[in-house]
Scaffold this motif. Structure first.
Motif, PDB file in Angstrom:
ATOM      1  N   GLU A   7     -13.052   4.164  -8.367  1.00 53.14           N
ATOM      2  CA  GLU A   7     -12.057   4.746  -9.276  1.00 53.14           C
ATOM      3  C   GLU A   7     -12.149   6.276  -9.263  1.00 53.14           C
ATOM      4  N   LYS A   8     -13.362   6.793  -9.215  1.00 54.47           N
ATOM      5  CA  LYS A   8     -13.549   8.244  -9.172  1.00 54.47           C
ATOM      6  C   LYS A   8     -12.978   8.830  -7.874  1.00 54.47           C
ATOM      7  N   GLN A   9     -13.205   8.150  -6.762  1.00 53.01           N
ATOM      8  CA  GLN A   9     -12.676   8.627  -5.481  1.00 53.01           C
ATOM      9  C   GLN A   9     -11.155   8.596  -5.471  1.00 53.01           C
ATOM     10  N   LYS A  22      -3.451   2.668  -3.011  1.00 52.31           N
ATOM     11  CA  LYS A  22      -3.960   2.847  -4.378  1.00 52.31           C
ATOM     12  C   LYS A  22      -3.767   1.581  -5.204  1.00 52.31           C
ATOM     13  N   ALA A  23      -2.627   0.913  -5.038  1.00 58.11           N
ATOM     14  CA  ALA A  23      -2.365  -0.323  -5.770  1.00 58.11           C
ATOM     15  C   ALA A  23      -3.324  -1.425  -5.319  1.00 58.11           C
ATOM     16  N   GLU A  24      -3.604  -1.475  -4.026  1.00 55.80           N
ATOM     17  CA  GLU A  24      -4.542  -2.469  -3.503  1.00 55.80           C
ATOM     18  C   GLU A  24      -5.939  -2.253  -4.082  1.00 55.80           C
ATOM     19  N   ILE A  25      -6.354  -0.987  -4.151  1.00 57.25           N
ATOM     20  CA  ILE A  25      -7.665  -0.663  -4.720  1.00 57.25           C
ATOM     21  C   ILE A  25      -7.698  -1.027  -6.201  1.00 57.25           C
ATOM     22  N   LYS A  57     -10.387   1.967   3.161  1.00 60.29           N
ATOM     23  CA  LYS A  57      -9.128   2.604   3.562  1.00 60.29           C
ATOM     24  C   LYS A  57      -9.038   4.011   2.968  1.00 60.29           C
ATOM     25  N   LEU A  58      -9.491   4.139   1.729  1.00 57.81           N
ATOM     26  CA  LEU A  58      -9.519   5.455   1.093  1.00 57.81           C
ATOM     27  C   LEU A  58     -10.514   6.354   1.819  1.00 57.81           C
TER      28      LEU A  58
END
Length: 101
Positions: A7-9, A22-25, A57-58
């Motif tokens: 979440e921080k990343q 972002k939605a997948e995370i 992925k991020l």
């Protein structure tokens, strides 16, 4: 810990990935939080793995962005260095026993 770190990343580097990633995370993070409330170890491990995969992925996007920035900085440094006068010099190796004082 993985949920918090991910979440921080996303907060810090979310601009480097698409809204889909972002939605997948977010989904994987929420599912892991929910699974932790239960006692099904296999489900928790599966959700943990799903979040790790999504977070990778991020990480890839962050790494690619850093590589692009480094390449741009190197190109700028090379362009600036093109105007420098470079002088070739001859040198001679001196054996340690033959050094003059």
């Amino acid at each position: 810990a993985l949920v918090h770190q991910t979440e921080k990343q996303v907060e810090e580097h979310g601009d480097k990935v698409s809204d889909e990633v972002k939605a997948e995370i977010k989904t994987a993070s929420d599912e892991l939080k929910e699974a932790r409330e239960g006692d099904n170890i296999a489900d928790i491990q599966a959700k943990h793995q799903a979040l790790m995969t999504a977070a990778m992925k991020l990480g890839e996007a962050i790494y690619a962005s850093q590589q692009d920035e480094a390449a741009t900085a190197d190109a700028a440094a090379d362009a600036a260095a093109d105007g420098d006068d470079v002088v070739d010099a001859d040198f001679e190796e001196v054996d340690g026993d033959q050094k003059s004082a």
